[in-house]
Scaffold this motif. Structure first.
Motif, PDB file in Angstrom:
ATOM      1  N   LYS A   1       0.834  -1.213   0.000  1.00  0.00           N
ATOM      2  CA  LYS A   1       0.000   0.000   0.000  1.00  0.00           C
ATOM      3  C   LYS A   1       0.867   1.260   0.000  1.00  0.00           C
ATOM      4  CE  LYS A   1      -3.876   2.310   2.219  1.00  0.00           C
ATOM      5  NZ  LYS A   1      -3.277   3.606   1.944  1.00  0.00           N
ATOM      6  N   LEU A   2       1.960   1.201   0.752  1.00  0.00           N
ATOM      7  CA  LEU A   2       2.859   2.355   0.799  1.00  0.00           C
ATOM      8  C   LEU A   2       3.393   2.671  -0.603  1.00  0.00           C
ATOM      9  CD1 LEU A   2       4.487   4.443   2.455  1.00  0.00           C
ATOM     10  CD2 LEU A   2       6.265   2.701   2.723  1.00  0.00           C
ATOM     11  N   CYS A   3       3.806   1.631  -1.308  1.00  0.00           N
ATOM     12  CA  CYS A   3       4.316   1.835  -2.673  1.00  0.00           C
ATOM     13  C   CYS A   3       3.221   2.389  -3.570  1.00  0.00           C
ATOM     14  CB  CYS A   3       4.862   0.519  -3.246  1.00  0.00           C
ATOM     15  SG  CYS A   3       6.433   0.035  -2.513  1.00  0.00           S
ATOM     16  N   ASP A   4       2.010   1.859  -3.424  1.00  0.00           N
ATOM     17  CA  ASP A   4       0.885   2.380  -4.212  1.00  0.00           C
ATOM     18  C   ASP A   4       0.692   3.863  -3.938  1.00  0.00           C
ATOM     19  OD1 ASP A   4       0.371   0.002  -5.390  1.00  0.00           O
ATOM     20  OD2 ASP A   4      -1.251  -0.593  -4.041  1.00  0.00           O
ATOM     21  N   ASP A   5       0.730   4.224  -2.667  1.00  0.00           N
ATOM     22  CA  ASP A   5       0.499   5.620  -2.277  1.00  0.00           C
ATOM     23  C   ASP A   5       1.573   6.548  -2.830  1.00  0.00           C
ATOM     24  OD1 ASP A   5      -1.700   4.751  -0.948  1.00  0.00           O
ATOM     25  OD2 ASP A   5      -0.789   4.802   1.061  1.00  0.00           O
TER      26      ASP A   5
END
Lengths: 227, 200
Positions: free
Chosen positions: A216-220
């Motif tokens: 999710k962090l990478c997506d964000d």
């Protein structure tokens, strides 16, 4: 012994050196008395190496140092088979983190610096030595098939924009946690793409990665994430 | 058929057969570009046509005498080149780029080493030791068989690098075997020249 290394060092006009599979056999060689290549204007260096000792690592460091003002493209890869077969040599690498030896403080202005670790290589010791002896790792832009142990020094790779990393199934959660902390703390400010590989591919691995906060962090942050 | 096409056909059929000299009147750069596109990558197939081309394109034939790029892909070609440079040293001295896609399996004749000694101003050297195996079905078996022999050949070639002070680009492809650069500090410690100038 042919001392062919000196024949190579004698090429003072060299600007491009491309050897995809090279070994250095440096004997009776006090590192404090390092010979210096006569060439100082390399613009492109492509080495596929087999490291057996710190002497070999030092040869590469010295070659890069000698041309640090002109180098634009560096491609390094290494095959760890020699070290994997002889654990003693790996220990020799570990021991060579001698702080009395020269520290190579590179001031490089590279267009690209790719480091490729072929499948099966377990030469994490090389990276530990490099991190202790130089700031070379800081300049890597592409790291392909990095061993999981690289996470320990990954935070110093401020120019890294592309990495594929091979994580151990047994410790995958801890390693994903470490990656997440590094990225969350902006230790990899130029990262554009992160690929995760596991030592054993199975559904459980994929599920662990799929549900880890790192994804999710990478997506964000707009960082490409694949596994 | 339209009028315009008929007109074109008439124009072609009525024009005289062009003189072969039109090739010689091409700009040198264009002529060089045309022939570089087929030479030397298809060298062996190309060689039989050399006498014909020498007649129809004498300008190119003269250009070939000033060529500075050479390609060796077989022992025969290496022997021919070495002989040519021995008999015409100025051509060897003018050579700037050499691609070698062949290695003597036994390393005894040293033709390649002789060749390198005759091109002292070489600025680009590419040795592709794998190329002879790459297209063969028994690639890996053959590599294992000749590994040691090729190693000695390459080792000899590496020592000739000292005779190529102008070399700017050096490329060696010998995958899965490791190109070995040896160095023994004790043997050379007494030397205070060249790469050892900085030794305390």
């Amino acid at each position: 012994v042919n001392n062919s290394l000196l024949a190579l060092y004698s090429l003072e006009n060299l600007t491009r050196l491309y050897i995809p599979d090279v070994m250095f056999n440096v004997q009776n060689y006090p590192l404090t008395l390092t010979p210096t290549p006569l060439f100082t204007r390399l613009t492109e260096l492509h080495f596929g190496m087999r490291f057996c000792s710190m002497n070999d690592v030092d040869v590469v460091l010295r070659i890069i140092k000698n041309s640090e003002k002109t180098l634009k493209i560096v491609y390094l890869s290494h095959n760890g088979s020699d070290v994997d077969e002889a654990r003693g040599k790996e220990l020799m690498l570990q021991q060579s983190q001698d702080i009395s030896l020269d520290y190579y403080d590179f001031n490089l202005d590279l267009a690209s610096f790719a480091w490729y670790v072929p499948n099966g290589s377990k030469q994490a010791a090389v990276f530990a030595v490099l991190a202790k002896r130089s700031n070379l790792l800081h300049h890597i832009t592409n790291f392909m098939y990095a061993p999981g142990a690289i996470i320990e020094v990954l935070g110093s790779m401020r120019r890294l924009h592309d990495i594929s990393i091979r994580l151990a199934t047994e410790s995958i959660v801890e390693e994903l946690d470490s990656l997440e902390i590094l990225i969350r703390n902006n230790r990899l400010p130029k990262l554009l793409d992160l690929s995760i590989y596991t030592t054993r591919n199975n559904l459980r691995d994929n599920s662990t990665i799929q549900h880890h906060p790192l994804k999710k962090l990478c997506d964000d942050l707009g960082i490409g994430f694949s596994f | 058929m339209s009028d315009s096409n008929q007109l074109r056909l008439n124009s072609i059929s009525t024009s005289a057969t062009p003189s072969l000299d039109y090739i010689n009147r091409l700009p040198t750069e264009l002529l060089d570009y045309v022939f570089q596109s087929i030479y030397p990558s298809d060298e062996r197939e190309f060689q039989p046509y050399r006498p014909i081309i020498a007649r129809v394109a004498p300008k190119w034939n003269e250009m070939m005498k000033r060529i500075t790029y050479y390609h060796v892909d077989c022992e025969e070609r290496a022997i021919i080149l070495e002989k040519m440079f021995r008999e015409q040293p100025t051509r060897g001295e003018a050579a700037r780029s050499l691609d070698v896609e062949y290695l003597e399996p036994d390393g005894r004749k040293g033709i390649l080493q002789e060749l390198l000694f005759r091109v002292p101003a070489l600025s680009k050297l590419k040795l592709d030791a794998d190329s002879i195996y790459r297209e063969q079905d028994y690639y890996y078996e053959r590599m294992d068989e000749t590994n040691g022999e090729v190693k000695w050949t390459i080792s000899g070639i590496l020592m000739t690098l000292r005779s190529l002070p102008a070399l700017e680009e050096f490329e060696v492809r010998w995958l899965n075997n490791g190109l070995l650069f040896d160095y023994d500090w004790y043997i050379h410690f007494s030397s205070r020249s060249g790469p050892f100038a900085n030794v305390e």
